[in-house]
Design a protein around this motif. Structure first.
Motif, PDB file in Angstrom:
ATOM      1  N   LEU A 289       0.811  -1.221   0.000  1.00 24.78           N
ATOM      2  CA  LEU A 289       0.000   0.000   0.000  1.00 24.78           C
ATOM      3  C   LEU A 289       0.843   1.270   0.000  1.00 24.78           C
ATOM      4  N   LYS A 290       2.127   1.138   0.335  1.00 24.62           N
ATOM      5  CA  LYS A 290       3.058   2.267   0.364  1.00 24.62           C
ATOM      6  C   LYS A 290       2.631   3.356   1.351  1.00 24.62           C
ATOM      7  N   VAL A 291       2.075   2.928   2.478  1.00 24.86           N
ATOM      8  CA  VAL A 291       1.737   3.864   3.541  1.00 24.86           C
ATOM      9  C   VAL A 291       2.783   3.715   4.650  1.00 24.86           C
ATOM     10  N   TRP A 292       3.046   4.800   5.353  1.00 22.64           N
ATOM     11  CA  TRP A 292       4.033   4.776   6.423  1.00 22.64           C
ATOM     12  C   TRP A 292       3.363   4.338   7.716  1.00 22.64           C
ATOM     13  N   ARG A 293       3.927   3.296   8.338  1.00 22.87           N
ATOM     14  CA  ARG A 293       3.384   2.776   9.592  1.00 22.87           C
ATOM     15  C   ARG A 293       4.444   2.861  10.686  1.00 22.87           C
ATOM     16  N   ARG A 294       3.998   3.236  11.863  1.00 18.31           N
ATOM     17  CA  ARG A 294       4.919   3.314  12.995  1.00 18.31           C
ATOM     18  C   ARG A 294       5.292   1.900  13.419  1.00 18.31           C
ATOM     19  N   ARG A 295       6.593   1.653  13.519  1.00 14.20           N
ATOM     20  CA  ARG A 295       7.091   0.329  13.878  1.00 14.20           C
ATOM     21  C   ARG A 295       8.248   0.451  14.858  1.00 14.20           C
ATOM     22  N   PHE A 296       8.431  -0.602  15.660  1.00 20.80           N
ATOM     23  CA  PHE A 296       9.566  -0.699  16.564  1.00 20.80           C
ATOM     24  C   PHE A 296      10.645  -1.483  15.833  1.00 20.80           C
ATOM     25  N   LEU A 297      11.774  -0.850  15.584  1.00 21.68           N
ATOM     26  CA  LEU A 297      12.860  -1.410  14.783  1.00 21.68           C
ATOM     27  C   LEU A 297      13.914  -2.004  15.709  1.00 21.68           C
ATOM     28  N   VAL A 298      14.334  -3.251  15.421  1.00 20.15           N
ATOM     29  CA  VAL A 298      15.321  -3.935  16.255  1.00 20.15           C
ATOM     30  C   VAL A 298      16.403  -4.525  15.351  1.00 20.15           C
ATOM     31  N   LEU A 299      17.660  -4.248  15.703  1.00 22.64           N
ATOM     32  CA  LEU A 299      18.804  -4.713  14.916  1.00 22.64           C
ATOM     33  C   LEU A 299      19.689  -5.636  15.733  1.00 22.64           C
ATOM     34  N   THR A 300      20.045  -6.781  15.150  1.00 21.10           N
ATOM     35  CA  THR A 300      21.090  -7.655  15.677  1.00 21.10           C
ATOM     36  C   THR A 300      22.121  -7.820  14.560  1.00 21.10           C
ATOM     37  N   ARG A 301      23.172  -8.549  14.801  1.00 23.61           N
ATOM     38  CA  ARG A 301      24.171  -8.795  13.743  1.00 23.61           C
ATOM     39  C   ARG A 301      23.576  -9.632  12.603  1.00 23.61           C
ATOM     40  N   GLN A 302      22.526 -10.409  12.895  1.00 24.29           N
ATOM     41  CA  GLN A 302      21.938 -11.287  11.891  1.00 24.29           C
ATOM     42  C   GLN A 302      20.673 -10.736  11.246  1.00 24.29           C
ATOM     43  N   LYS A 303      19.872  -9.959  11.967  1.00 23.30           N
ATOM     44  CA  LYS A 303      18.550  -9.563  11.470  1.00 23.30           C
ATOM     45  C   LYS A 303      18.223  -8.109  11.776  1.00 23.30           C
ATOM     46  N   LEU A 304      17.391  -7.550  10.905  1.00 20.31           N
ATOM     47  CA  LEU A 304      16.743  -6.268  11.150  1.00 20.31           C
ATOM     48  C   LEU A 304      15.251  -6.560  11.122  1.00 20.31           C
ATOM     49  N   CYS A 305      14.575  -6.377  12.242  1.00 23.05           N
ATOM     50  CA  CYS A 305      13.156  -6.731  12.358  1.00 23.05           C
ATOM     51  C   CYS A 305      12.329  -5.521  12.756  1.00 23.05           C
ATOM     52  N   THR A 306      11.066  -5.536  12.338  1.00 24.53           N
ATOM     53  CA  THR A 306      10.120  -4.535  12.809  1.00 24.53           C
ATOM     54  C   THR A 306       9.000  -5.243  13.561  1.00 24.53           C
ATOM     55  N   PHE A 307       8.471  -4.538  14.565  1.00 28.75           N
ATOM     56  CA  PHE A 307       7.389  -5.053  15.392  1.00 28.75           C
ATOM     57  C   PHE A 307       6.343  -3.956  15.551  1.00 28.75           C
ATOM     58  N   LYS A 308       5.110  -4.344  15.800  1.00 26.42           N
ATOM     59  CA  LYS A 308       4.054  -3.354  16.005  1.00 26.42           C
ATOM     60  C   LYS A 308       4.205  -2.626  17.327  1.00 26.42           C
ATOM     61  N   THR A 309       4.759  -3.318  18.340  1.00 23.98           N
ATOM     62  CA  THR A 309       4.913  -2.700  19.659  1.00 23.98           C
ATOM     63  C   THR A 309       6.312  -2.956  20.198  1.00 23.98           C
ATOM     64  N   ASP A 310       6.687  -2.191  21.201  1.00 19.49           N
ATOM     65  CA  ASP A 310       7.973  -2.424  21.860  1.00 19.49           C
ATOM     66  C   ASP A 310       7.818  -3.376  23.040  1.00 19.49           C
ATOM     67  N   THR A 311       6.608  -3.884  23.246  1.00  9.20           N
ATOM     68  CA  THR A 311       6.349  -4.819  24.347  1.00  9.20           C
ATOM     69  C   THR A 311       6.098  -6.239  23.835  1.00  9.20           C
ATOM     70  N   SER A 312       6.481  -6.502  22.595  1.00 12.60           N
ATOM     71  CA  SER A 312       6.203  -7.803  21.981  1.00 12.60           C
ATOM     72  C   SER A 312       7.115  -8.909  22.492  1.00 12.60           C
ATOM     73  N   GLY A 313       8.191  -8.553  23.193  1.00 10.50           N
ATOM     74  CA  GLY A 313       9.141  -9.568  23.629  1.00 10.50           C
ATOM     75  C   GLY A 313       9.881 -10.177  22.451  1.00 10.50           C
ATOM     76  N   TYR A 314       9.988  -9.409  21.357  1.00  6.94           N
ATOM     77  CA  TYR A 314      10.647  -9.840  20.117  1.00  6.94           C
ATOM     78  C   TYR A 314       9.965 -11.040  19.477  1.00  6.94           C
ATOM     79  N   ALA A 315       8.664 -11.166  19.689  1.00  8.63           N
ATOM     80  CA  ALA A 315       7.864 -12.194  19.021  1.00  8.63           C
ATOM     81  C   ALA A 315       6.977 -11.496  17.992  1.00  8.63           C
ATOM     82  N   GLN A 316       6.570 -12.197  16.999  1.00  9.17           N
ATOM     83  CA  GLN A 316       5.658 -11.718  15.960  1.00  9.17           C
ATOM     84  C   GLN A 316       6.182 -10.490  15.197  1.00  9.17           C
ATOM     85  N   PRO A 317       7.341 -10.604  14.541  1.00  7.98           N
ATOM     86  CA  PRO A 317       7.815  -9.469  13.749  1.00  7.98           C
ATOM     87  C   PRO A 317       6.890  -9.220  12.562  1.00  7.98           C
ATOM     88  N   THR A 318       6.732  -7.956  12.195  1.00  8.41           N
ATOM     89  CA  THR A 318       5.941  -7.638  11.007  1.00  8.41           C
ATOM     90  C   THR A 318       6.778  -7.835   9.751  1.00  8.41           C
TER      91      THR A 318
END
Length: 161
Positions: free
Chosen positions: A51-80
């Protein structure tokens, strides 16, 4: 004789993908990242793929992955969404926006990436901080891509005097 094929309803498939992060065998609450391996995390806006719409996401970086999540309380489960950093390159497209591309394989053309993240930050300082950390992670992966990243990094800071 008729062959009957049963299909799972679309809603069940979407529920599975949402609950497991799209990974078979993973439960909805099982983290995809280890807290001890997180290099940087914070809020951003990510452009959606279709859809090319901007959505607020919680961005998390490790040496292996860059993940986005809907919340910062997800416990790093269910990345978008997730990008494998071993095949990633990045560049700044403006003072507040970074584009991260996951290539199909090492050495493949940048013009045909597997995944593309457009990430926008609140201000230029936050954007440059993320770009520096992404640069470090990519440089640590291997030398060939490091040259591409270095050129992108230099172009961001290049000023004519």
């Amino acid at each position: 004789r008729l062959l009957t094929i049963s299909h799972q309803p679309r809603s069940e498939l979407l529920n599975f993908r949402a609950a497991s992060g799209g990974i078979p065998g993973r439960s909805a609450t099982e983290p995809v990242l280890e807290r001890s391996k997180v290099i940087r995390e914070g809020w951003c806006y990510k452009e959606s793929d279709h859809l090319k719409v901007w959505r607020r996401r919680f961005l998390v970086l490790t040496r292996q992955k860059l993940c986005t999540f809907k919340t910062d309380t997800s416990g790093y489960a269910q990345p978008t969404s997730t990008i494998d950093m071993s095949n990633a390159i990045c560049s700044a497209t403006s003072s507040t926006t970074i584009v991260v591309r996951e290539l199909r394989d090492k050495g493949s053309a940048q013009e045909n990436p597997h995944k593309v993240y457009s990430i926008r930050f609140q201000d230029g300082i936050e954007c440059r901080a993320w770009l520096a950390v992404l640069h470090e992670v990519i440089m640590a992966q291997d030398a060939p891509r490091a040259n591409v990243v270095s050129r992108a990094w230099e172009s961001l800071y290049h000023t004519s005097e």
